[in-house]
Design a protein around this motif. Structure first.
Motif, PDB file in Angstrom:
ATOM      1  N   CYS A  24      -0.262   7.792   3.824  1.00  0.00           N
ATOM      2  CA  CYS A  24      -1.013   7.054   4.829  1.00  0.00           C
ATOM      3  C   CYS A  24      -0.054   6.473   5.856  1.00  0.00           C
ATOM      4  CB  CYS A  24      -1.872   5.962   4.194  1.00  0.00           C
ATOM      5  SG  CYS A  24      -0.910   4.667   3.389  1.00  0.00           S
ATOM      6  N   ARG A  25      -0.571   6.195   7.030  1.00  0.00           N
ATOM      7  CA  ARG A  25       0.220   5.611   8.112  1.00  0.00           C
ATOM      8  C   ARG A  25      -0.366   4.239   8.438  1.00  0.00           C
ATOM      9  NH1 ARG A  25      -0.629  11.067   9.958  1.00  0.00           N
ATOM     10  NH2 ARG A  25      -2.409  10.265  11.140  1.00  0.00           N
ATOM     11  N   VAL A  73       9.863  -0.389   8.673  1.00  0.00           N
ATOM     12  CA  VAL A  73      10.408  -0.965   7.447  1.00  0.00           C
ATOM     13  C   VAL A  73      11.384   0.025   6.837  1.00  0.00           C
ATOM     14  CG1 VAL A  73       9.855  -1.875   5.163  1.00  0.00           C
ATOM     15  CG2 VAL A  73       8.270  -2.231   7.068  1.00  0.00           C
ATOM     16  N   PRO A  74      12.575  -0.432   6.412  1.00  0.00           N
ATOM     17  CA  PRO A  74      13.519   0.492   5.763  1.00  0.00           C
ATOM     18  C   PRO A  74      12.865   1.217   4.594  1.00  0.00           C
ATOM     19  CG  PRO A  74      14.585  -1.620   6.197  1.00  0.00           C
ATOM     20  CD  PRO A  74      13.135  -1.803   6.512  1.00  0.00           C
ATOM     21  N   SER A  75      13.268   2.462   4.405  1.00  0.00           N
ATOM     22  CA  SER A  75      12.624   3.298   3.385  1.00  0.00           C
ATOM     23  C   SER A  75      12.789   2.757   1.981  1.00  0.00           C
ATOM     24  CB  SER A  75      13.197   4.722   3.457  1.00  0.00           C
ATOM     25  OG  SER A  75      14.612   4.688   3.246  1.00  0.00           O
ATOM     26  N   ASP A  76      13.922   2.035   1.719  1.00  0.00           N
ATOM     27  CA  ASP A  76      14.109   1.519   0.358  1.00  0.00           C
ATOM     28  C   ASP A  76      13.096   0.446   0.009  1.00  0.00           C
ATOM     29  OD1 ASP A  76      15.225  -0.125   2.267  1.00  0.00           O
ATOM     30  OD2 ASP A  76      16.730  -0.933   0.894  1.00  0.00           O
ATOM     31  N   LEU A  77      12.602  -0.299   1.030  1.00  0.00           N
ATOM     32  CA  LEU A  77      11.578  -1.302   0.775  1.00  0.00           C
ATOM     33  C   LEU A  77      10.206  -0.685   0.550  1.00  0.00           C
ATOM     34  CD1 LEU A  77      12.542  -4.111   3.317  1.00  0.00           C
ATOM     35  CD2 LEU A  77      13.092  -3.937   0.897  1.00  0.00           C
ATOM     36  N   LEU A  78      10.045   0.552   0.988  1.00  0.00           N
ATOM     37  CA  LEU A  78       8.766   1.243   0.792  1.00  0.00           C
ATOM     38  C   LEU A  78       8.747   2.054  -0.499  1.00  0.00           C
ATOM     39  CD1 LEU A  78       8.159   2.548   4.429  1.00  0.00           C
ATOM     40  CD2 LEU A  78       7.192   0.519   3.349  1.00  0.00           C
ATOM     41  N   GLY A  79       9.836   2.009  -1.251  1.00  0.00           N
ATOM     42  CA  GLY A  79       9.878   2.763  -2.502  1.00  0.00           C
ATOM     43  C   GLY A  79      10.139   4.227  -2.298  1.00  0.00           C
ATOM     44  N   LEU A  80      10.767   4.596  -1.149  1.00  0.00           N
ATOM     45  CA  LEU A  80      11.001   6.005  -0.861  1.00  0.00           C
ATOM     46  C   LEU A  80      12.411   6.448  -1.231  1.00  0.00           C
ATOM     47  CD1 LEU A  80       9.308   6.238   2.650  1.00  0.00           C
ATOM     48  CD2 LEU A  80       8.312   6.697   0.402  1.00  0.00           C
ATOM     49  N   LEU A  85       0.831  -1.202   0.000  1.00  0.00           N
ATOM     50  CA  LEU A  85       0.000   0.000   0.000  1.00  0.00           C
ATOM     51  C   LEU A  85       0.869   1.257   0.000  1.00  0.00           C
ATOM     52  CD1 LEU A  85      -2.766   1.286   0.109  1.00  0.00           C
ATOM     53  CD2 LEU A  85      -2.709   1.078   2.610  1.00  0.00           C
ATOM     54  N   GLN A  86       1.951   1.265   0.783  1.00  0.00           N
ATOM     55  CA  GLN A  86       2.835   2.424   0.815  1.00  0.00           C
ATOM     56  C   GLN A  86       3.453   2.678  -0.560  1.00  0.00           C
ATOM     57  OE1 GLN A  86       3.379   4.648   3.083  1.00  0.00           O
ATOM     58  NE2 GLN A  86       2.201   3.712   4.761  1.00  0.00           N
ATOM     59  N   LYS A  87       3.885   1.592  -1.229  1.00  0.00           N
ATOM     60  CA  LYS A  87       4.456   1.758  -2.567  1.00  0.00           C
ATOM     61  C   LYS A  87       3.427   2.325  -3.541  1.00  0.00           C
ATOM     62  CE  LYS A  87       7.933  -1.932  -2.310  1.00  0.00           C
ATOM     63  NZ  LYS A  87       8.382  -3.226  -2.884  1.00  0.00           N
ATOM     64  N   GLU A  88       2.189   1.832  -3.437  1.00  0.00           N
ATOM     65  CA  GLU A  88       1.147   2.293  -4.342  1.00  0.00           C
ATOM     66  C   GLU A  88       0.815   3.759  -4.088  1.00  0.00           C
ATOM     67  OE1 GLU A  88      -1.405   1.414  -7.574  1.00  0.00           O
ATOM     68  OE2 GLU A  88       0.209   0.259  -6.632  1.00  0.00           O
ATOM     69  N   HIS A 114       8.043   9.824  13.062  1.00  0.00           N
ATOM     70  CA  HIS A 114       8.244  10.240  11.661  1.00  0.00           C
ATOM     71  C   HIS A 114       8.462   9.027  10.751  1.00  0.00           C
ATOM     72  CE1 HIS A 114       8.544  14.344  13.137  1.00  0.00           C
ATOM     73  NE2 HIS A 114       9.507  13.941  13.982  1.00  0.00           N
ATOM     74  N   THR A 115       7.595   8.054  10.892  1.00  0.00           N
ATOM     75  CA  THR A 115       7.639   6.842  10.075  1.00  0.00           C
ATOM     76  C   THR A 115       6.317   6.677   9.345  1.00  0.00           C
ATOM     77  OG1 THR A 115       6.933   5.536  11.975  1.00  0.00           O
ATOM     78  CG2 THR A 115       9.309   5.684  11.566  1.00  0.00           C
ATOM     79  N   ASP A 116       6.262   5.716   8.450  1.00  0.00           N
ATOM     80  CA  ASP A 116       5.034   5.413   7.725  1.00  0.00           C
ATOM     81  C   ASP A 116       4.417   4.091   8.165  1.00  0.00           C
ATOM     82  OD1 ASP A 116       4.904   7.647   5.867  1.00  0.00           O
ATOM     83  OD2 ASP A 116       6.729   6.817   4.985  1.00  0.00           O
ATOM     84  N   VAL A 117       5.258   3.159   8.615  1.00  0.00           N
ATOM     85  CA  VAL A 117       4.781   1.845   9.052  1.00  0.00           C
ATOM     86  C   VAL A 117       5.445   1.513  10.377  1.00  0.00           C
ATOM     87  CG1 VAL A 117       4.662  -0.616   8.528  1.00  0.00           C
ATOM     88  CG2 VAL A 117       4.492   1.057   6.676  1.00  0.00           C
TER      89      VAL A 117
END
Length: 619
Positions: free
Chosen positions: A529-530, A611-618, A513-516, A572-575
């Motif tokens: 979204c969080r 989750v590391p930011s690179d796995l979230l597509g950030l 969902l974060q990537k999308e 300051h995270t997303d997940v």
């Protein structure tokens, strides 16, 4: 419909297609005779392969024996057991060699002054011969290079022997002193004889090529030696000079002369498709005739690579070809007629089946609940008529059931709706159950301020697009959405439906969902979204009044997931995921520690992970 007379589909199909089946089998048997053409070609290729293999083996055995003999003489001289200058001992040794089947024309010693003193192994007659300068070259090189094993010279036509000759020689040294060169002359003329022998009444022309285009053996080589080679000899000096072998253009064989224009034919006998191994089959169109060429390349020959081959005129297969053509014409006519009859019959008798298939495809349509119920017409064929009636009743029942399920699915999860319909009661209640499950709580960041600045219609359109995306992701990972609370989503994994690795499924849903969300907009709006993920025991079931129920989950695990979602603002995270979820992951190293916080209602610090930011597509 009411029919005066109906027919069994079995009897109709048997009557209609028995004739075409019999014709088809008969046609297959007759056309099968055409395989005789292919089998005949393969047979001749196989026989040619056997002949070529035999010639290759014979050549190799002859050269091995010659090399062993040359090396033996060199070793005896080097050890002092044999001295070329000791005439008596040398002659006895040469006579001893002749006791074995030497398979050579002459052998002996080359000394200085271009003299060859040798013997004919057949009668041990002495041969004195003055060699031409080019035959002395290898002897002079041997003196310079020193001791060596046997060497093989390039085959040539030797006017002295009036035959195709191959020389094998080895320098003789003792204590570093050059004593002469031991040489053996092999006749290659019997190669042509061995290729021809036993094939006088058989088709095909055998040949052996060396150096790419020089003819080493061929039925026409004998005529070339007696005619063309003789014309090249003008006096005694030239008569003693070897003449190069003829080229493929000199042997009066047009197929061999044009072998370079042949095209390779791929066969099952190719040895893994590797070049230079096994036999090769080629085709050559020449003067309106097609020729097959079978070749085998010998790469391990003592001299340059040798090609052994045989070519056939494809007129050899004309009888089988004409039979195949005739069978093809007759078979083609019968086949066309059978196809036309089959088309007419199949169009009539498969029309109800096609209608049945079209109606049955509605089962695969997810929108069957809203589609019109397909109705099949009756038929004069008994089985078709019975199937149409049963299908019509079934489609009505399925339509009603799917419509109810679809309506339920808009308000409760599809899996819950199906369980309610399958319960067999009208209470609408499911037995409550307590289970360990994983909760995913999702909320849109800054949604309140968006509602204050954006048009209500735009807000609703954005939410619907966002909820469609989130629902698709969650359900694809096996989750059940229990509530939509404004902009928030509550999803559970491993409730009612057993789900292995439910912690991984919830985390994968959050990551997807974060990537999308970070890669697209929703109705033109970019959002964030969080996500909070927690695993624990909870109670799931229907709650509410008798006339109005709602499926939900209860427990501290659910509340914790909501609080984790809120802690994203602080860290300051997303997940954020809890320790209870992390330890259930198939690979706990997927997440990293985000910090420790004191959650509301707790008395001790709680470790949280993200989750590391690179796995979230950030990144």
């Amino acid at each position: 419909m009411t029919s005066k007379r109906r027919y069994s589909v079995l009897s109709v199909l048997l009557a209609g297609f028995s004739a075409t089946s019999i014709l088809g089998v008969g046609l297959a048997l007759y056309v099968g005779l055409g395989a005789a053409y292919e089998n005949t070609r393969n047979l001749w290729v196989m026989l040619a392969d056997v002949d070529l293999t035999s010639v290759q083996r014979t050549m190799q055995e002859r050269m091995d024996e010659v090399d062993k003999r040359s090396n033996w003489v060199a070793e005896q001289v080097a050890d002092g057991a044999l001295d070329p200058s000791f005439q008596y001992g040398w002659n006895n040794a040469m006579r001893a060699l002749a006791a074995a089947n030497m398979d050579v024309m002459a052998y002996g010693l080359i000394t200085g002054e271009r003299q060859f003193i040798g013997y004919n192994p057949d009668d041990m007659s002495v041969i004195h011969r003055t060699l031409p300068m080019d035959d002395m070259l290898f002897s002079e090189l041997a003196q310079i290079r020193g001791p060596a094993t046997s060497r093989t010279g390039f085959p040539r036509w030797d006017p002295y022997f009036d035959k195709t000759v191959l020389t094998s020689w080895v320098p003789l040294f003792n204590d570093g002193q050059y004593l002469g060169t031991f040489i053996q002359y092999l006749s290659l003329s019997n190669l042509s004889d061995s290729l021809i022998r036993g094939r006088e009444d058989l088709p095909g022309t055998p040949f052996i090529l060396i150096g790419g285009n020089r003819v080493m053996a061929h039925p026409g080589l004998r005529d070339w030696g007696t005619d063309t080679a003789s014309k090249l000899i003008n006096d005694a000096n030239i008569a003693r000079s070897p003449i190069p072998l003829p080229t493929i253009n000199d042997i009066s064989d047009p197929v061999l002369a044009n072998i370079g224009k042949s095209e390779r034919i791929k066969t099952e006998r190719d040895d893994d498709g590797e070049k230079g191994k096994g036999i090769q089959l080629s085709g050559l169109e020449l003067d309106g005739k097609y020729n097959l060429i079978v070749t085998r390349q010998v790469d391990n020959a003592a001299i340059s690579p040798i090609i052994i081959g045989m070519h056939f005129d494809e007129e050899l297969f004309n009888d089988e070809w004409e039979r195949l053509v005739l069978a093809s014409i007759l078979g083609g006519g019968v086949l066309v007629l059978a196809i036309l009859v089959a088309i007419v019959m199949s169009r009539q008798f498969t029309k109800p089946i096609r209608k049945f298939a079209a109606a049955a495809r509605a089962f695969e349509d997810e929108a069957i609940a809203s589609a019109d119920v397909p109705q099949l017409e009756g038929s004069r064929i008994r089985e078709y008529d019975d199937a149409a009636r049963s299908f019509n009743h079934m489609m009505i029942a399925v339509h009603d059931r799917e419509r109810i399920t679809s309506l339920f699915g808009k308000f409760v999860p599809q899996s819950i709706a199906k369980k309610l319909l399958a319960s067999g009661t009208d209470s609408g209640a499911l037995p409550p159950q307590q289970t360990e499950a994983t909760v995913l709580f999702i909320d849109i960041a800054g949604f309140t301020s968006m509602c204050e600045t954006l048009d209500p219609n735009q807000i609703i359109s954005m939410l619907n697009a966002y909820f469609d995306c989130a629902t698709s992701i969650i359900e694809s990972h096996g989750g059940i959405i229990t509530q939509f609370q404004g902009d928030a989503i509550l999803a559970v994994y491993n409730v009612f439906d057993d789900l292995e690795n439910h912690a991984d499924a919830a985390l994968d849903s959050a990551i997807a969902l974060q990537k999308e969300v970070h890669s697209r907009t929703f109705e033109g709006l970019s959002i964030r979204c969080r996500c909070g993920v927690n695993t624990g025991n909870m109670v799931a079931g229907n709650v509410g009044a008798k006339a109005r129920l709602s499926f939900t989950v209860h427990g501290d695990a659910v509340n914790t997931a909501s609080r984790l979602e809120q802690e994203n603002k602080v860290l300051h995270t997303d997940v954020l995921i809890s320790e209870s979820t992390r330890i259930l992951l198939s690979n706990p190293d997927r997440v990293i520690k985000a910090g420790e916080v004191l959650l509301r209602g707790r008395h001790s610090m709680t470790e949280l992970y993200t989750v590391p930011s690179d796995l979230l597509g950030l990144s």
